[in-house]
Design an enzyme around this catalytic site. Structure first.
Site, PDB file in Angstrom:
ATOM      1  N   ASP A 198     -36.738  -6.327  -1.074  1.00  0.00           N
ATOM      2  CA  ASP A 198     -35.607  -6.270  -1.048  1.00  0.00           C
ATOM      3  C   ASP A 198     -34.682  -7.705  -1.457  1.00  0.00           C
ATOM      4  OD1 ASP A 198     -32.720  -5.406  -0.370  1.00  0.00           O
ATOM      5  OD2 ASP A 198     -33.222  -4.869   1.548  1.00  0.00           O
ATOM      6  N   ASP A 244     -31.620  -3.725  -6.482  1.00  0.00           N
ATOM      7  CA  ASP A 244     -32.062  -4.760  -5.614  1.00  0.00           C
ATOM      8  C   ASP A 244     -33.213  -4.512  -4.666  1.00  0.00           C
ATOM      9  OD1 ASP A 244     -30.546  -3.340  -3.989  1.00  0.00           O
ATOM     10  OD2 ASP A 244     -29.681  -5.122  -3.011  1.00  0.00           O
ATOM     11  N   GLU A 245     -33.687  -3.207  -4.696  1.00  0.00           N
ATOM     12  CA  GLU A 245     -35.054  -2.947  -3.746  1.00  0.00           C
ATOM     13  C   GLU A 245     -35.871  -1.844  -4.474  1.00  0.00           C
ATOM     14  OE1 GLU A 245     -34.351  -0.914  -0.040  1.00  0.00           O
ATOM     15  OE2 GLU A 245     -32.245  -0.389  -0.818  1.00  0.00           O
TER      16      GLU A 245
END
Length: 359
Positions: A11, A105-106
C-alpha cells in the site's frame, strides 16, 4: 500437508499527496490535500502532515479547512498517478505474475512461488519497498502473511514506510487484540452494531458461534466468523473481472430543473461512452445515481436485452429512468450514470428489445 501461502499486500503511503510533495518541493513538510477546494470539494488524499489535524480522504473540503486552516489544496493529476502506478507494478512483476491490483496505490501479491526463488516473503517485501523508493522516490508499506485478510491488516499497522509480518503462530493473538473497527470489511455501521452487542475486539468476535453471527449480520456473519479465526481462502486473482463502469459529477451549484438534469446527462453520457470503449466493458444495465441538496440519495436501474454501445442509447435509457424517478421540484447536487451486467467477451450481436426491468 498443505503449503502455507505467502501473501504480500503493498500500500503506497498517502499516494496522491506524496506524488505532489515529490514533484513540488514547496509542498514538502506541509499539510496538503489532493482534491477540490470549493465549498463542495472532497479530499481524495491528505498528506501525513494534514492527517495530524484529523484530515482524511472523503472528507468535505470545508471541514478540512476548519480542522487545518493552513491546509493547501492541490488539483489531482491522475495521468501522473497512473504513470507512477505502472512503475510500481513493474516492480511487482519482477517477483510474481500473481498480482491483484485493488487500485492505483495498492495490490496483493502471491509470492509462494516467485521468480527470484526467494524463500522468505519478508525479504521480498523489503526488496520491493526498496525498489519502489529507488524507482519512484516514494515510500510504501507492506504487510506479509499467509492470507489476504491478514496481509491487508498488516500493511496498515506501521504506516508510513512500514513492514509488518504476521505468521500462522502469531495470528490468533494478533486477531484477539484487534479492534473490530480495524478489520477490513467491517465498516462504521457494522462496527457500531457490534459494539452494541458487546463485540469490541477479535476475541469477542471469536466467542460468537456462526449461527448467532448469521442471525445478526446475515451472510456476512460467515465472513466475520472466519476472519476471527484467521481463515481466508481467497486467492490472489490477477484477472479480476470488472463489474461496472461509471461516471459522476458533484456540482458547485444545484441543478434546479429537469431540463438542467437532462443537459448534464448529455455530458455524462459522452464521458461514460469513452470509458466504456476504453475498457471494452459493454453492459446491459444502466444505473442513474442522484443525490439531492438534502444529501438524500437514490439509485435507479434499467436492464435491457441488448448491449449498450452508443451515446444515444445511454441518453435515452437514462432519461427514461429519470422520468420514472419523479424528481420534480428537487434540487440536485450530484448526478452519476454507469453500466453493469457486463458482457465478459465484448460486443456481441445486438438483440431486439424484448424486456426491461426498472429496479
Amino acid at each position: 500437508m498443505q503449503e502455507v501461502r505467502k501473501i504480500i499486500h503493498i500500500d503506497m503511503d498517502a499516494f496522491y499527496a506524496s506524488v505532489e510533495q515529490r514533484d513540488h518541493p514547496e509542498y514538502r513538510g506541509k499539510p496538503i490535500a489532493v482534491g477540490g477546494a470549493g465549498k463542495r470539494g472532497v479530499v481524495a488524499t491528505a498528506s501525513y502532515e494534514a492527517r495530524k489535524f484529523g484530515v482524511h480522504s472523503a472528507m468535505a473540503s470545508v471541514l478540512a479547512y476548519r480542522k487545518c486552516p493552513e491546509i493547501i489544496f492541490v488539483k489531482p493529476r491522475f495521468d501522473v498517478y497512473k504513470q507512477v502506478s505502472r512503475q510500481v507494478r513493474e516492480v511487482f512483476f519482477e517477483y510474481t505474475d500473481l498480482v491483484e491490483p485493488l487500485s492505483l496505490d495498492e495490490a496483493y501479491l502471491d509470492v509462494t512461488e516467485n521468480k527470484p526463488q526467494v524463500k522468505s516473503a519478508t525479504i521480498i517485501a523489503q526488496e520491493i519497498k526498496q525498489k519502489i523508493k529507488q524507482v519512484t522516490g516514494l515510500t510504501a508499506s507492506a504487510g506479509v502473511s499467509f492470507n489476504k485478510f491478514l496481509a491487508k491488516i498488516a500493511s496498515d499497522y506501521q504506516k508510513p514506510d512500514g513492514l509488518t509480518v504476521i505468521t500462522p503462530k502469531e495470528a490468533p493473538a494478533f486477531i484477539d487484540q484487534l479492534p473490530v473497527s480495524k478489520i477490513h470489511g467491517i465498516g462504521k455501521v457494522t462496527a457500531h452494531k457490534m459494539h452494541e452487542l458487546g463485540i469490541f475486539e477479535g476475541k469477542d468476535l471469536k466467542s460468537w458461534d456462526r449461527f448467532a453471527l448469521i442471525r445478526h449480520f446475515g451472510k456476512s456473519g460467515i465472513f466475520y466468523y472466519n476472519l476471527a479465526r484467521a481463515e481466508d481462502e481467497r486467492k490472489v486473482n490477477p484477472h479480476r473481472i470488472r463489474k461496472s463502469v461509471s461516471v459522476e459529477n458533484t456540482y458547485t451549484e444545484d441543478i434546479q430543473t429537469k431540463q438542467g438534469v437532462y443537459l448534464q446527462v448529455e455530458q455524462l453520457a459522452e464521458l461514460l461512452l469513452k470509458r466504456i470503449e476504453k475498457s471494452h466493458a459493454y453492459g446491459r444495465t444502466l444505473t442513474v445515481k442522484i443525490k439531492f441538496d438534502d444529501f438524500k440519495q437514490i439509485t435507479r436501474s434499467k436492464t435491457v436485452a441488448y448491449l449498450i454501445t452508443s451515446e444515444s442509447q445511454i441518453r435515452e435509457i437514462a432519461k427514461e429512468i429519470i422520468e420514472q424517478a419523479q424528481i420534480e421540484d428537487k434540487a440536485i447536487r450530484l448526478l452519476g450514470i454507469g453500466v453493469s451486467n457486463l458482457d465478459p467477451v465484448g460486443v456481441g450481436v445486438q438483440l431486439t428489445l424484448f424486456s426491461s426491468v426498472i429496479e
